[in-house]
Scaffold this motif. Structure first.
Motif, PDB file in Angstrom:
ATOM      1  N   SER B  58       0.834  -1.200   0.000  1.00 19.57           N
ATOM      2  CA  SER B  58       0.000   0.000   0.000  1.00 19.57           C
ATOM      3  C   SER B  58       0.869   1.249   0.000  1.00 19.57           C
ATOM      4  N   ASN B 321     -16.825   2.175   2.219  1.00 15.61           N
ATOM      5  CA  ASN B 321     -16.395   0.813   2.482  1.00 15.61           C
ATOM      6  C   ASN B 321     -15.618   0.314   1.275  1.00 15.61           C
ATOM      7  N   GLN B 322     -15.069  -0.883   1.435  1.00 12.05           N
ATOM      8  CA  GLN B 322     -14.135  -1.331   0.417  1.00 12.05           C
ATOM      9  C   GLN B 322     -14.784  -1.451  -0.964  1.00 12.05           C
ATOM     10  N   GLN B 323     -15.983  -2.058  -0.980  1.00 11.34           N
ATOM     11  CA  GLN B 323     -16.637  -2.207  -2.282  1.00 11.34           C
ATOM     12  C   GLN B 323     -16.882  -0.845  -2.900  1.00 11.34           C
ATOM     13  N   GLU B 326     -13.444   0.830  -3.993  1.00  8.20           N
ATOM     14  CA  GLU B 326     -12.837   0.148  -5.140  1.00  8.20           C
ATOM     15  C   GLU B 326     -13.697   0.327  -6.379  1.00  8.20           C
ATOM     16  N   GLY B 400     -21.555  -1.535  -2.379  1.00  6.31           N
ATOM     17  CA  GLY B 400     -21.080  -0.768  -1.238  1.00  6.31           C
ATOM     18  C   GLY B 400     -22.177   0.107  -0.669  1.00  6.31           C
ATOM     19  N   HIS B 476      -6.242  -2.656  -4.522  1.00  2.00           N
ATOM     20  CA  HIS B 476      -6.773  -3.191  -3.277  1.00  2.00           C
ATOM     21  C   HIS B 476      -6.042  -2.671  -2.030  1.00  2.00           C
ATOM     22  N   VAL B 479      -6.551   0.999  -1.313  1.00  2.00           N
ATOM     23  CA  VAL B 479      -7.905   1.299  -0.852  1.00  2.00           C
ATOM     24  C   VAL B 479      -8.057   0.888   0.610  1.00  2.00           C
ATOM     25  N   MET B 480      -7.493  -0.282   0.954  1.00  2.00           N
ATOM     26  CA  MET B 480      -7.585  -0.719   2.346  1.00  2.00           C
ATOM     27  C   MET B 480      -6.889   0.280   3.271  1.00  2.00           C
ATOM     28  N   ILE B 483      -9.069   3.187   3.823  1.00  2.00           N
ATOM     29  CA  ILE B 483     -10.163   2.883   4.747  1.00  2.00           C
ATOM     30  C   ILE B 483      -9.641   2.819   6.177  1.00  2.00           C
ATOM     31  N   ASP B 484      -8.441   2.247   6.342  1.00  2.00           N
ATOM     32  CA  ASP B 484      -7.841   2.223   7.686  1.00  2.00           C
ATOM     33  C   ASP B 484      -7.673   3.637   8.215  1.00  2.00           C
ATOM     34  N   HIS B 511     -14.151  -5.572   4.496  1.00  2.00           N
ATOM     35  CA  HIS B 511     -13.271  -4.962   5.471  1.00  2.00           C
ATOM     36  C   HIS B 511     -14.005  -3.819   6.111  1.00  2.00           C
TER      37      HIS B 511
END
Lengths: 495, 520
Positions: B58, B321-323, B326, B400, B476, B479-480, B483-484, B511
């Motif tokens: 990341s 959210n992840q969906q 992304e 999402g 991916h 994006v995570m 979100i974190d 996630h």
């Protein structure tokens, strides 16, 4: 009062300029009209000498020479401004030579007056005594009054000169009145003594308050900030273009330099007072300058209002300096003003040079409509004008952006975020009238009548000015660092 | 930080700039070829990044870091992560097509036109790669002038109005961005480093103001309802290449700003403004689609469809959210490909009939079968037909959104139905309508140059449509991380049990889905 050789050495650049001015005036009657260029070259030679003298010391930041029993000081701050003023004067002389020829105004004394005005400005940036500053201001102003009326056959030029003189004399009187009040309570016109008196008398003293206001009004005229700007549009429009450029750039820079020194070194103890006052002036200047510029159809008038607006941005840096926390806080504000006016000098000189190229004899080249289709007629001139307009609008990667960036940065650092927002919103407004020039040049088809008009006034001297201006705008836009660090360090010599 | 050593990213920026300068010195006949060569060379430089990029990380990759101005510390620092990589590649891929589209359409001052395209390319790539906030702003603003000239000099009859409107709208938005940057500098530890600024926790009230300032800049660019009114004007008047750049790249800069700055830097404010952002997104989706239904001008139709489609992107970003995210990033790329292609299609037909009105271009299947085929493909892609790129992106966004609110999903889905309506209606008339004989005299089908514009985009449409995984897997990790960063100040919510059902496992991994219920 006596003075020594060391005193004379300290003002060597001033002496060189004044000597050159006298030589120009002395040789003028004996120089045949077609050879007046020689006088310009003589002036340029003197300027080159001064640039060498001051430039050699520019990196020696902590050398501070006082002269004439502390009336004059040569410190890094003064050297910064002087260097700028030499460059601006040199470029003005270069752009004047072909312009004056085209206008059949080939007068030798013109160059003498530029040098005299310059020597006045040099005194302004070096003086640490209110009366000496006043003398410098008057020397500059009197020369400019004459230069504004240089086109004796043109009523507007005479009107500009008369208007400038009357209002200028009026403002000088107010300035002098403020000085006399300060002298009354401090017993001295030296900034250091005044600072000491301010320290003992404190913020609430009514005489100090009145004197601050009077000085603000007096300097406000020279800086052309609202509401003391009334003379600017008429004078800028009526004066010969090269004189307008000189006034817009050099006189503004020198006035700001003296203004900052007086309010920081002399009245620094009152900054809580004056920063409030300037905040008000800053807002009305930004609003009025930018809004009224929109409706102008004459490009010199538009640039006059634009120069009012730019004084507003510089004033924003002064406000930031007044409100800044601690020494470093006010230093960033002051440095941003120095930076702003230096960068402003390049773009404004460039813009006026392009205007002067378009002008020949009549009034052509003064209306914004005269720029119609310039991109087709003169692609290079149009492109240069585009660069200057973009820079004046403050869009990166040009010098105008760097100037605005540092001013806004100082404002935000001083906690004046709302003022920065106001200033930036009006920067966006200003883009409208600058971009209108671009639009007219690039997006309108030229008339047949304009297409048949003669070629631009060009000469090697003008090319030098344009190259310097465009290089200043681009190079300082992309690599501002040397200038930034010089300004940041020079400003520390302000006590 | 991973460093590839070789300055790929600087090369990407410098190549078009050098090309723009070189254009001044070549003969008139060589201008087009030089511009094409430079843009293709830039694409060739950009392509290896796709394989060199490490999808599992990341971190910013291919980073470059040079001090630009020491005081205040401004750096020339560039880097790519999974969010910017697809956008950079898309930009590099579209530019050669823009040059091709202008091959014959632009007849006057071709040298200046191509130079503007190349300067635009450098600035656009710079925006997506900048890791210093001031550098970002410089690139962001630097593209105003070339775009202003592209619309104003080479545009349609009403170009002056459209150009100044575009310029003032975007400038007015971005001046507030500058204030926000300066404020963040002083609150974020005297740095303009985007990554460092992202790590700072700002006071909530400050976040609110900064969010609004950033919103002014990004929402105008996206454009979100109600700041969209410059877009139809600019699109209609801009030359084809200008429209493509506007729709495919410039609009993405706004959503990129949201995901790079607003969401990770200002998590509390983002959360607080989520209802407003989602409401505006849904209004944009439905309103844009309704407006598209009513348009007789093809470019206006696509412009309003852009407003609608970009609504999906902002919707996906702010369901957080992840969906959603992304899907939004994927949709940014998809919209760039599909809408760019549709504008190219309009350009092709305008060169022939000199009209952009649907009524003047009826029944093209017979004279131009290849053209009609591509038009149908891109229209179907735009309406999100399964098997095309937009399906994957819009599906992810809606999935999402479903986790956030079912009502919002239902409303957003209306946009899909309306999209099908206006696009199919448009295709029905243009491709399969009955031409009035005097309208269409002799129409050539696509020539090689035009095929070269269409084929790569059609390939991308199906490639992403059938194999989204290579693209999604690259974004991916980034994006995570976003979100974190967004959830760092909140209480970690419970995992929603129904999330991820029925979706390809490779694409969707749950996630911390922030549903409305769990956020309470």
């Amino acid at each position: 009062m006596t003075f020594s050789g060391a005193d004379l050495l300290a003002i060597l650049p001033e002496l060189i300029i004044i000597t050159a001015a006298c030589l120009v005036l002395a040789f003028d009657p004996v120089t045949p009209s077609p050879r007046k260029d020689l006088l310009a070259w003589l002036s340029l030679g003197a300027l080159a000498l001064c640039i060498g003298l001051t430039g050699a010391q520019i990196s020696v930041l902590n050398v501070r020479v006082t002269a004439f029993s502390d009336l004059i000081v040569v410190d890094a701050y003064a050297r910064f401004w002087k260097l700028l003023l030499y460059v601006v004067s040199g470029l003005t002389i270069l752009m004047s030579m072909p312009y004056l020829k085209a206008e059949r105004l080939n007068l030798g004394e013109y160059y003498g007056f530029i040098l005299l005005a310059l020597s006045g400005m040099m005194v302004m940036v070096s003086a640490v005594d209110l009366l000496t500053i006043y003398l410098g201001t008057e020397l500059m102003s009197l020369s400019l009054y004459v230069m504004a009326g240089l086109k004796r056959s043109e009523p507007r030029s005479l009107e500009a000169s008369a208007k400038y003189f009357v209002l200028g004399a009026f403002s000088s009187g107010i300035l002098l009145y403020g000085i006399s009040l300060l002298f009354g309570i401090a017993g001295s016109t030296k900034l250091a003594d005044i600072a000491a008196t301010v320290g003992t008398r404190g913020l609430g003293d009514p005489i100090l308050l009145i004197a601050t206001i009077l000085l603000t009004v007096g300097f406000g005229f020279k800086l052309a900030v609202v509401p003391f700007h009334m003379w600017t549009p008429d004078v800028y429009q009526g004066a010969p273009t090269c004189v307008t450029a000189f006034m817009a750039v050099a006189s503004k820079a020198a006035s700001f330099a003296a203004f900052l020194r007086v309010f920081v070194e002399g009245l620094g103890g009152l900054k809580a007072n004056w920063s409030m006052l300037f905040m008000l002036l800053c807002v009305v200047t930004l609003v009025l300058g930018n809004v009224v510029a929109i409706i102008q159809t004459n490009i010199k008038r538009m640039l006059a209002y634009s120069s009012i607006a730019h004084a507003g941005y510089a004033l924003l840096g002064v406000v930031a300096a007044g409100r800044g926390v601690g020494e470093s806080g006010s230093a960033t504000g002051l440095a941003s003003v120095m930076l702003y006016l230096t960068l402003y000098a390049f773009m404004t000189l460039g813009a006026f040079t392009v205007i002067s190229m378009l002008r020949k004899g009549g009034l052509e080249g003064e209306e914004i409509d005269d720029f119609t289709g310039l991109a087709k007629r003169q692609p290079l001139a149009a492109f240069l004008m585009l660069v200057f307009m973009v820079s004046l609008a403050g869009i990166p990667p040009t010098a105008g952006f760097i100037g605005k960036f540092y001013v806004f940065m100082a404002a935000v650092e001083a906690g004046m975020t709302w003022l920065a927002v106001v200033a930036l919103v009006f920067a966006a407004v200003s883009a409208y009238y600058y971009m209108r020039v671009v639009m007219v040049m690039y997006m309108r088809e030229p008339d047949v009548s304009i297409l048949e008009s003669p070629q631009l006034v060009t000469s090697p001297a003008l090319s030098i000015v344009l190259v310097c201006a465009v290089a200043g705008v681009i190079v300082f836009g992309v690599f501002p660092n040397p200038l930034v660090s010089l300004a940041l360090q020079s400003v520390l010599s302000l006590k | 930080m991973h460093s590839a050593g070789f300055p790929w990213l600087s090369l990407l920026i410098l190549l078009p700039l050098a090309g723009a300068v070189a254009l001044l010195f070549v003969k008139d006949v060589a201008v087009r070829w030089l511009a094409l060569g430079v843009t293709i060379a830039d694409l060739v430089v950009a392509l290896p990044l796709w394989w060199l990029f490490d999808p599992s990380s990341s971190q910013m990759q291919f980073t470059e870091h040079v001090v630009w101005i020491p005081s205040p510390p401004i750096h020339y620092s560039l880097g790519l992560d999974g969010i910017s990589l697809p956008l950079v590649l898309m930009t590099a891929a579209l530019l050669p097509l823009c040059v091709l589209a202008s091959w014959q359409a632009v007849t006057t001052r071709i040298r200046g036109f191509m130079a503007m395209l190349l300067i635009m390319e450098a600035a656009m790539l710079g925006v997506f790669m900048a890791l210093d906030f001031v550098l970002f702003y410089v690139f962001w603003e630097a593209m105003l002038i070339p775009m202003y000239l592209l619309i104003g000099v080479w545009g349609g009859p009403n170009r002056l109005y459209a150009a100044i409107k575009f310029f003032l709208y975007t400038l007015a938005g971005s001046v507030l961005l500058l204030v926000a940057i300066l404020v963040l500098f002083f609150y974020g530890g005297h740095t303009f480093d985007i990554l460092a600024l992202t790590q700072v926790s700002y006071p909530t009230s400050l976040q609110m103001w900064v969010f609004l300032a950033l919103f002014a800049a990004f929402a105008v660019k996206v454009p979100m309802f109600p700041f969209h009114t410059w877009l139809p004007d600019a699109h209609v008047e801009a030359p084809t290449a200008g429209s493509v750049l506007l729709a495919s790249v410039l609009l993405k800069m706004g959503t990129y700003g949201f995901i790079r700055f607003s969401l990770p830097m200002l998590p509390d404010a983002s959360q607080a403004f989520t209802p407003m952002m989602i409401a505006l997104s849904i209004v944009a989706i439905i309103y844009g689609a309704y407006m598209a239904l009513a348009q007789a001008d093809l470019k206006k139709l696509i412009a309003y469809s852009s407003v609608s489609h970009m609504g999906f992107v902002t919707l996906g970003l702010f369901v957080s959210n992840q969906q959603g995210i992304e899907g939004a990033v994927l949709q940014m790329v998809n919209h760039g490909i599909t809408t760019g292609a549709l504008f190219l299609c309009v350009g092709v037909i305008y060169e022939r009939t000199h009209s952009r009105l649907i009524a003047d271009n009826v029944g093209l299947t017979k004279p131009m079968p290849q053209y009609a085929t591509f038009l149908v493909i891109f229209a179907l892609s735009s309406l999100g037909l399964p098997g095309t790129n937009s399906f994957v992106g819009e599906f992810l966004v809606l999935a999402g959104t479903f986790l956030w609110s079912k009502v919002a999903t239902a409303l957003a889905s209306l946009g899909l139905i309306l999209a099908a309506t206006y696009l199919l209606w448009m295709v029905q008339r243009i491709a399969f309508g009955v031409p009035s004989p005097h309208h269409l005299p002799e129409l050539r089908d696509l020539n090689h140059r035009e095929l070269a514009m269409m084929v790569p985009l059609a390939v991308l449409v199906f490639w992403i449509g059938f194999f989204p995984n290579p693209l999604v897997s690259r974004m991916h990790a980034s994006v995570m991380k976003t979100i974190d960063l967004m959830s760092r100040t909140r209480v970690a919510p419970a995992i929603h049990p129904s999330a991820g059902h029925g979706l390809p496992a490779a694409v969707i991994t749950v996630h911390q889905p922030l549903t409305r219920e769990s956020a309470r």
